[in-house]
Design a protein around this motif. Structure first.
Motif, PDB file in Angstrom:
ATOM      1  N   LEU A 352       0.832  -1.209   0.000  1.00 21.79           N
ATOM      2  CA  LEU A 352       0.000   0.000   0.000  1.00 21.79           C
ATOM      3  C   LEU A 352       0.865   1.256   0.000  1.00 21.79           C
ATOM      4  N   ILE A 353       2.027   1.162   0.640  1.00 20.93           N
ATOM      5  CA  ILE A 353       2.965   2.278   0.692  1.00 20.93           C
ATOM      6  C   ILE A 353       4.258   1.819   0.047  1.00 20.93           C
ATOM      7  N   ASN A 354       4.674   2.492  -1.062  1.00 21.68           N
ATOM      8  CA  ASN A 354       5.900   2.059  -1.725  1.00 21.68           C
ATOM      9  C   ASN A 354       7.128   2.703  -1.085  1.00 21.68           C
ATOM     10  N   SER A 355       8.295   2.297  -1.534  1.00 24.88           N
ATOM     11  CA  SER A 355       9.545   2.733  -0.903  1.00 24.88           C
ATOM     12  C   SER A 355       9.771   4.240  -1.021  1.00 24.88           C
ATOM     13  N   GLN A 356       9.354   4.839  -2.160  1.00 18.28           N
ATOM     14  CA  GLN A 356       9.524   6.288  -2.329  1.00 18.28           C
ATOM     15  C   GLN A 356       8.669   7.054  -1.336  1.00 18.28           C
ATOM     16  N   GLU A 357       7.429   6.613  -1.176  1.00 18.37           N
ATOM     17  CA  GLU A 357       6.537   7.288  -0.223  1.00 18.37           C
ATOM     18  C   GLU A 357       7.045   7.116   1.203  1.00 18.37           C
ATOM     19  N   LEU A 358       7.585   5.947   1.504  1.00 21.45           N
ATOM     20  CA  LEU A 358       8.110   5.699   2.845  1.00 21.45           C
ATOM     21  C   LEU A 358       9.306   6.603   3.131  1.00 21.45           C
ATOM     22  N   THR A 359      10.144   6.808   2.113  1.00 19.80           N
ATOM     23  CA  THR A 359      11.283   7.716   2.267  1.00 19.80           C
ATOM     24  C   THR A 359      10.810   9.145   2.500  1.00 19.80           C
ATOM     25  N   GLU A 360       9.790   9.573   1.735  1.00 18.63           N
ATOM     26  CA  GLU A 360       9.217  10.917   1.912  1.00 18.63           C
ATOM     27  C   GLU A 360       8.683  11.109   3.326  1.00 18.63           C
ATOM     28  N   ILE A 361       7.958  10.110   3.798  1.00 18.23           N
ATOM     29  CA  ILE A 361       7.336  10.227   5.117  1.00 18.23           C
ATOM     30  C   ILE A 361       8.390  10.279   6.216  1.00 18.23           C
ATOM     31  N   LYS A 362       9.433   9.455   6.093  1.00 17.98           N
ATOM     32  CA  LYS A 362      10.496   9.474   7.102  1.00 17.98           C
ATOM     33  C   LYS A 362      11.267  10.789   7.088  1.00 17.98           C
ATOM     34  N   SER A 363      11.302  11.457   5.908  1.00 16.91           N
ATOM     35  CA  SER A 363      12.010  12.741   5.808  1.00 16.91           C
ATOM     36  C   SER A 363      11.283  13.865   6.533  1.00 16.91           C
ATOM     37  N   LEU A 364      10.036  13.634   6.918  1.00 16.53           N
ATOM     38  CA  LEU A 364       9.284  14.669   7.641  1.00 16.53           C
ATOM     39  C   LEU A 364       9.883  14.945   9.018  1.00 16.53           C
ATOM     40  N   LEU A 429     -10.362  24.815   4.769  1.00 13.02           N
ATOM     41  CA  LEU A 429      -9.469  25.765   5.425  1.00 13.02           C
ATOM     42  C   LEU A 429      -9.918  27.211   5.246  1.00 13.02           C
ATOM     43  N   SER A 430     -10.567  27.504   4.135  1.00 12.15           N
ATOM     44  CA  SER A 430     -11.009  28.880   3.872  1.00 12.15           C
ATOM     45  C   SER A 430     -11.994  29.370   4.913  1.00 12.15           C
ATOM     46  N   GLN A 431     -12.670  28.450   5.598  1.00 12.35           N
ATOM     47  CA  GLN A 431     -13.613  28.842   6.648  1.00 12.35           C
ATOM     48  C   GLN A 431     -12.906  29.519   7.814  1.00 12.35           C
ATOM     49  N   ASN A 432     -11.610  29.229   7.962  1.00 11.78           N
ATOM     50  CA  ASN A 432     -10.811  29.837   9.040  1.00 11.78           C
ATOM     51  C   ASN A 432      -9.715  30.747   8.485  1.00 11.78           C
ATOM     52  N   ASN A 433      -9.928  31.253   7.267  1.00 14.64           N
ATOM     53  CA  ASN A 433      -8.971  32.175   6.621  1.00 14.64           C
ATOM     54  C   ASN A 433      -7.577  31.569   6.472  1.00 14.64           C
ATOM     55  N   LYS A 434      -7.538  30.286   6.141  1.00 15.05           N
ATOM     56  CA  LYS A 434      -6.259  29.619   5.931  1.00 15.05           C
ATOM     57  C   LYS A 434      -6.162  29.168   4.478  1.00 15.05           C
ATOM     58  N   ILE A 435      -4.931  29.086   3.993  1.00 17.38           N
ATOM     59  CA  ILE A 435      -4.691  28.594   2.630  1.00 17.38           C
ATOM     60  C   ILE A 435      -3.582  27.549   2.693  1.00 17.38           C
ATOM     61  N   ILE A 436      -3.404  26.823   1.594  1.00 12.61           N
ATOM     62  CA  ILE A 436      -2.324  25.842   1.544  1.00 12.61           C
ATOM     63  C   ILE A 436      -1.389  26.184   0.385  1.00 12.61           C
ATOM     64  N   LYS A 437      -0.097  25.944   0.608  1.00 12.41           N
ATOM     65  CA  LYS A 437       0.916  26.208  -0.416  1.00 12.41           C
ATOM     66  C   LYS A 437       1.847  24.999  -0.510  1.00 12.41           C
ATOM     67  N   VAL A 438       2.168  24.615  -1.728  1.00 10.99           N
ATOM     68  CA  VAL A 438       3.024  23.457  -1.927  1.00 10.99           C
ATOM     69  C   VAL A 438       4.437  23.768  -1.464  1.00 10.99           C
ATOM     70  N   SER A 439       5.081  22.766  -0.873  1.00 15.73           N
ATOM     71  CA  SER A 439       6.450  22.918  -0.413  1.00 15.73           C
ATOM     72  C   SER A 439       7.408  22.771  -1.586  1.00 15.73           C
ATOM     73  N   GLU A 440       8.467  23.539  -1.578  1.00 15.76           N
ATOM     74  CA  GLU A 440       9.460  23.456  -2.644  1.00 15.76           C
ATOM     75  C   GLU A 440      10.376  22.247  -2.453  1.00 15.76           C
ATOM     76  N   LYS A 441      10.508  21.767  -1.220  1.00 17.51           N
ATOM     77  CA  LYS A 441      11.425  20.663  -0.932  1.00 17.51           C
ATOM     78  C   LYS A 441      10.765  19.296  -1.027  1.00 17.51           C
ATOM     79  N   ASN A 442       9.450  19.254  -0.942  1.00 22.45           N
ATOM     80  CA  ASN A 442       8.727  17.981  -0.950  1.00 22.45           C
ATOM     81  C   ASN A 442       7.391  18.202  -1.642  1.00 22.45           C
ATOM     82  N   GLU A 443       7.244  17.688  -2.871  1.00 25.48           N
ATOM     83  CA  GLU A 443       6.040  17.947  -3.651  1.00 25.48           C
ATOM     84  C   GLU A 443       4.787  17.297  -3.068  1.00 25.48           C
ATOM     85  N   ALA A 444       4.957  16.374  -2.140  1.00 26.08           N
ATOM     86  CA  ALA A 444       3.807  15.738  -1.500  1.00 26.08           C
ATOM     87  C   ALA A 444       3.346  16.495  -0.265  1.00 26.08           C
ATOM     88  N   LEU A 445       4.053  17.577   0.079  1.00 28.26           N
ATOM     89  CA  LEU A 445       3.790  18.306   1.309  1.00 28.26           C
ATOM     90  C   LEU A 445       3.229  19.694   1.007  1.00 28.26           C
TER      91      LEU A 445
END
Length: 458
Positions: A352-364, A429-445
């Protein structure tokens, strides 16, 4: 009961078992095989069922298939080959992966043993062999194992133990019923509904014990289930049961043995004596088709009941074929093809979780220690929780975020309809005046921020 009504009941079960997405040639072949099977095993054609004495060495075949198919993912995918929930057990129980997976393998073998001994007690050793063979070849049972659901695995084992003791040792059956509910409440539901017809007082006692042990959790589940019934998207994944749907299930090897189980059901109906296992089979089917809570998980239990019921009927069919050389050849060819397919699917089924995703998650771990991680896709919640030192929440808890605590949303590479998921999160998130922005270091974040424009990225 009239033969016409029994035949109609059989046809109804076959139609319900037919996958809607299957092509017409597949449907026609399936229906043709089902009708042929019914004709052979119910009509008085003067055929003699060949008598065959059971040999214990036969058990080596299903056991070899079972062991090989369960170990192949470890050889192909390495350290984390099974379901994402393994990460939770690694973190909460402080046990190394080898111990976790070894215990899980043992539980799957115990489930196979429970199938064998239950069928042996009710139908004999030959029928038990064929049920065990179906279990070892069943792709749906392999997916159950692959999804890493240890609590449900234990619930299924206790369910079969309850059926084993139901007639002659009702108090032991009551204990197994209660343990099923304590270990895995969804598995308790069809078992309770079934056994209340045969052991009403003891089944009710088991229900009381389950409520005493898990009552608070069940009330919480009922609260969230109300949102599921209203169609809340954040609860759909959780309360559907997180397993394959029935159409996908029927497209697996279930097409090969459901007709045998259907014949077993119609034989019971014809004799006007519904056994607990047949009633359980039908109750699971009803729960699946009514889209009841955790309805996809009931597919696992329905499949177990089908395997148990199919064994004795498959025995009769195989022994009828065994009378001729051509029949023997057909049996051998089918077993070889189905076994090869089981090994092939076991080898190819990705984690269900491949090695690339596992590496990304551990990098958090490089993020601010105070940061909070939001599982934008519930598929990744378990692994985020297991491998991250940060607090992890689901998207349904977004409204409770504090502006003072840095927060990030993780969306894995295999998130379906990623743009739609992001849009839904932005609306929340807009209900609480929040927005989301993609991270430059991790495209999944994606970072959650209150800044309307600009700002720094991580």
């Amino acid at each position: 009961m009239k033969k016409e009504l029994v035949f109609l009941a059989y046809l109804l079960l076959i139609v319900l078992a037919t996958p809607f997405s299957a092509s017409w040639p597949v449907k026609i072949v399936f229906w043709g095989f089902s009708l042929f099977l019914y004709w052979i095993l119910t009509a008085d054609l003067g055929f003699r069922i060949y008598d065959l004495r059971f040999n214990r060495w036969w058990l080596l075949l299903p056991l070899a298939i079972l062991i090989t198919s369960r170990l192949l993912p470890f050889f192909h995918w390495g350290d984390f080959p099974l379901g994402a929930d393994a990460a939770i057990y690694l973190k909460d129980y402080f046990l190394p992966p080898l111990i976790i997976y070894s215990l899980y393998l043992v539980s799957n073998f115990l489930l196979a043993a429970a199938v064998y001994f239950l069928v042996k007690k009710n139908y004999g050793r030959e029928a038990a062999f064929f049920s065990l063979l179906i279990f070892s070849l069943s792709l749906s049972q392999f997916l159950f194992y692959w999804a890493f659901l240890p609590k449900m695995m234990l619930g299924a084992i206790f369910t079969l133990i309850a059926f084993y003791f139901l007639k002659d040792k009702p108090w032991l059956a009551a204990g197994a019923i209660a343990l099923t509910g304590i270990v895995h409440p969804p598995a308790f539901l069809p078992l309770f509904i079934t056994t209340v017809f045969f052991l009403p007082l003891k089944a009710l006692l088991a229900l009381i014990l389950v409520l005493l042990a898990r009552g608070q959790e069940l009330l919480s589940a009922l609260y969230y289930s109300e949102q599921y019934l209203r169609g809340a998207p954040e609860t759909a994944f959780l309360f559907s049961g997180q397993f394959v749907d029935f159409d996908f299930y029927a497209g697996l090897l279930g097409l090969l043995y459901i007709p045998f189980a259907a014949i077993a059901v119609t034989r019971m109906i014809q004799s006007k004596k519904i056994t607990p296992l047949v009633l359980y089979f039908l109750i699971c089917l009803i729960l699946i088709f009514t889209n009841f809570l955790f309805h996809n998980r009931f597919i696992i239990l329905f499949d177990l009941a089908a395997i148990i019921l199919a064994g004795p009927i498959l025995k009769d069919f195989v022994l009828w074929l065994w009378q001729s050389r051509l029949g023997k050849l057909a049996v051998v060819i089918v077993i070889v093809i189905v076994t090869a397919n089981a090994f092939y699917q076991s080898w190819l089924t990705e984690p269900l979780i491949n090695s690339q995703e596992l590496t990304e998650i551990k990098s958090l771990a490089k993020l601010d220690p105070e940061a909070m991680i939001v599982a934008g896709d519930n598929l990744y919640y378990s692994v985020l929780y297991g491998f991250s030192s940060h607090k992890v929440i689901t998207s349904g808890e977004l409204n409770g975020l504090s502006a003072k605590i840095p927060a990030y949303i993780y969306l894995g590479r295999r998130t379906k309809d990623k743009e739609k998921v992001i849009h839904r999160l932005e609306l929340l998130l807009s209900q609480n005046n929040k927005i989301i922005k993609v991270s430059e270091k991790n495209e999944a974040l994606y970072r959650i921020t209150t800044e309307p424009t600009g700002g720094t990225s991580d």
